[in-house]
Motif scaffolding. Sequence first.
Motif, PDB file in Angstrom:
ATOM      1  N   PHE A  42      88.465  -8.250 -20.304  1.00 57.70           N
ATOM      2  CA  PHE A  42      87.727  -7.436 -21.277  1.00 57.70           C
ATOM      3  C   PHE A  42      86.862  -8.127 -22.006  1.00 57.70           C
ATOM      4  O   PHE A  42      85.466  -7.361 -22.230  1.00 57.70           O
ATOM      5  CB  PHE A  42      88.668  -6.717 -22.337  1.00 57.70           C
ATOM      6  CG  PHE A  42      87.864  -5.673 -23.476  1.00 57.70           C
ATOM      7  CD1 PHE A  42      87.637  -4.504 -22.732  1.00 57.70           C
ATOM      8  CD2 PHE A  42      88.113  -5.942 -24.799  1.00 57.70           C
ATOM      9  CE1 PHE A  42      87.094  -3.638 -23.541  1.00 57.70           C
ATOM     10  CE2 PHE A  42      87.793  -4.879 -25.603  1.00 57.70           C
ATOM     11  CZ  PHE A  42      87.167  -3.587 -24.751  1.00 57.70           C
ATOM     12  N   ARG A  43      86.842  -9.303 -22.330  1.00 56.68           N
ATOM     13  CA  ARG A  43      85.611  -9.940 -22.942  1.00 56.68           C
ATOM     14  C   ARG A  43      84.415 -10.189 -21.900  1.00 56.68           C
ATOM     15  O   ARG A  43      83.547 -10.206 -22.185  1.00 56.68           O
ATOM     16  CB  ARG A  43      86.361 -11.263 -23.498  1.00 56.68           C
ATOM     17  CG  ARG A  43      85.178 -11.994 -24.087  1.00 56.68           C
ATOM     18  CD  ARG A  43      85.340 -13.026 -25.116  1.00 56.68           C
ATOM     19  NE  ARG A  43      86.325 -12.385 -26.052  1.00 56.68           N
ATOM     20  CZ  ARG A  43      86.250 -12.848 -27.432  1.00 56.68           C
ATOM     21  NH1 ARG A  43      85.718 -13.841 -27.798  1.00 56.68           N
ATOM     22  NH2 ARG A  43      87.226 -12.455 -28.197  1.00 56.68           N
ATOM     23  N   ALA A  44      84.782 -10.402 -20.704  1.00 56.97           N
ATOM     24  CA  ALA A  44      83.990 -10.595 -19.742  1.00 56.97           C
ATOM     25  C   ALA A  44      83.058  -9.272 -19.628  1.00 56.97           C
ATOM     26  O   ALA A  44      81.517  -9.274 -19.298  1.00 56.97           O
ATOM     27  CB  ALA A  44      84.345 -10.994 -18.474  1.00 56.97           C
ATOM     28  N   VAL A  45      83.716  -8.122 -19.601  1.00 62.41           N
ATOM     29  CA  VAL A  45      82.993  -6.728 -19.387  1.00 62.41           C
ATOM     30  C   VAL A  45      82.053  -6.669 -20.583  1.00 62.41           C
ATOM     31  O   VAL A  45      81.082  -6.266 -20.643  1.00 62.41           O
ATOM     32  CB  VAL A  45      84.022  -5.539 -19.216  1.00 62.41           C
ATOM     33  CG1 VAL A  45      83.324  -4.201 -19.548  1.00 62.41           C
ATOM     34  CG2 VAL A  45      84.837  -5.663 -18.054  1.00 62.41           C
ATOM     35  N   ARG A  46      82.496  -6.896 -21.881  1.00 59.19           N
ATOM     36  CA  ARG A  46      81.830  -7.005 -23.118  1.00 59.19           C
ATOM     37  C   ARG A  46      80.472  -7.801 -22.851  1.00 59.19           C
ATOM     38  O   ARG A  46      79.303  -7.535 -23.319  1.00 59.19           O
ATOM     39  CB  ARG A  46      82.448  -6.937 -24.277  1.00 59.19           C
ATOM     40  CG  ARG A  46      83.437  -5.919 -24.365  1.00 59.19           C
ATOM     41  CD  ARG A  46      84.073  -5.963 -25.799  1.00 59.19           C
ATOM     42  NE  ARG A  46      84.192  -7.371 -26.422  1.00 59.19           N
ATOM     43  CZ  ARG A  46      85.287  -7.920 -26.942  1.00 59.19           C
ATOM     44  NH1 ARG A  46      86.461  -7.102 -27.239  1.00 59.19           N
ATOM     45  NH2 ARG A  46      85.250  -8.989 -27.660  1.00 59.19           N
ATOM     46  N   PHE A  51      76.255  -4.562 -17.008  1.00 58.04           N
ATOM     47  CA  PHE A  51      76.497  -5.027 -15.692  1.00 58.04           C
ATOM     48  C   PHE A  51      77.945  -5.216 -15.349  1.00 58.04           C
ATOM     49  O   PHE A  51      78.284  -5.842 -14.418  1.00 58.04           O
ATOM     50  CB  PHE A  51      75.527  -6.151 -15.675  1.00 58.04           C
ATOM     51  CG  PHE A  51      74.203  -6.034 -15.356  1.00 58.04           C
ATOM     52  CD1 PHE A  51      73.875  -5.448 -14.192  1.00 58.04           C
ATOM     53  CD2 PHE A  51      73.451  -6.301 -16.448  1.00 58.04           C
ATOM     54  CE1 PHE A  51      72.409  -5.225 -13.930  1.00 58.04           C
ATOM     55  CE2 PHE A  51      71.950  -5.969 -16.307  1.00 58.04           C
ATOM     56  CZ  PHE A  51      71.613  -5.344 -15.048  1.00 58.04           C
ATOM     57  N   GLY A  52      78.724  -5.220 -16.401  1.00 57.79           N
ATOM     58  CA  GLY A  52      80.181  -5.571 -16.345  1.00 57.79           C
ATOM     59  C   GLY A  52      80.942  -4.308 -15.409  1.00 57.79           C
ATOM     60  O   GLY A  52      81.754  -4.493 -14.873  1.00 57.79           O
ATOM     61  N   TYR A  57      79.068  -7.744  -9.447  1.00 58.55           N
ATOM     62  CA  TYR A  57      79.215  -8.932 -10.154  1.00 58.55           C
ATOM     63  C   TYR A  57      80.840  -9.243 -10.164  1.00 58.55           C
ATOM     64  O   TYR A  57      81.444 -10.205 -10.940  1.00 58.55           O
ATOM     65  CB  TYR A  57      78.825  -8.673 -11.655  1.00 58.55           C
ATOM     66  CG  TYR A  57      77.327  -8.839 -11.690  1.00 58.55           C
ATOM     67  CD1 TYR A  57      76.602 -10.010 -11.673  1.00 58.55           C
ATOM     68  CD2 TYR A  57      76.578  -7.936 -11.967  1.00 58.55           C
ATOM     69  CE1 TYR A  57      75.305 -10.089 -11.553  1.00 58.55           C
ATOM     70  CE2 TYR A  57      75.229  -7.903 -11.926  1.00 58.55           C
ATOM     71  CZ  TYR A  57      74.608  -9.086 -11.749  1.00 58.55           C
ATOM     72  OH  TYR A  57      73.408  -9.078 -11.873  1.00 58.55           O
ATOM     73  N   HIS A  58      81.665  -8.315  -9.774  1.00 58.10           N
ATOM     74  CA  HIS A  58      83.211  -8.617  -9.545  1.00 58.10           C
ATOM     75  C   HIS A  58      84.007  -8.411 -11.045  1.00 58.10           C
ATOM     76  O   HIS A  58      85.164  -8.368 -11.039  1.00 58.10           O
ATOM     77  CB  HIS A  58      83.582  -9.683  -8.811  1.00 58.10           C
ATOM     78  CG  HIS A  58      83.090  -9.676  -7.552  1.00 58.10           C
ATOM     79  ND1 HIS A  58      83.527  -9.131  -6.449  1.00 58.10           N
ATOM     80  CD2 HIS A  58      81.989 -10.468  -6.924  1.00 58.10           C
ATOM     81  CE1 HIS A  58      82.895  -9.286  -5.286  1.00 58.10           C
ATOM     82  NE2 HIS A  58      81.963 -10.059  -5.496  1.00 58.10           N
TER      83      HIS A  58
END
Length: 94
Positions: A42-46, A51-52, A57-58
């Motif tokens: 979730f932090r990576a998506v934010r 682009f998340g 970008y997977h």
Amino acid sequence: MRSLRCGCVFSSAALYVQNRLRGLQANTARTLAGSAAYEAAFRAVRTHGGFGFAQEYHVERYFRESVLNFIAPVSEELILSYVAEKALGMPKSY
């Protein structure tokens, strides 16, 4: 909280190697590791913003797969009920 997760997962892995792993340790480690995976995804998506959700970008795949930890093969609620029964001595609720 991070050190609690790591300690629980590593001690469960050590018990598994010794063929002494029990359901309580395994379920606790699975729940904590699943929560850590979800928080990281979730932090990576934010962090990636719009682009998340771009497939190249997977990040969206990691996020989708992290949610799976809460529902399959056993839901988080059943695991928490099992842990409450075995660790806290509460009555069986499932």
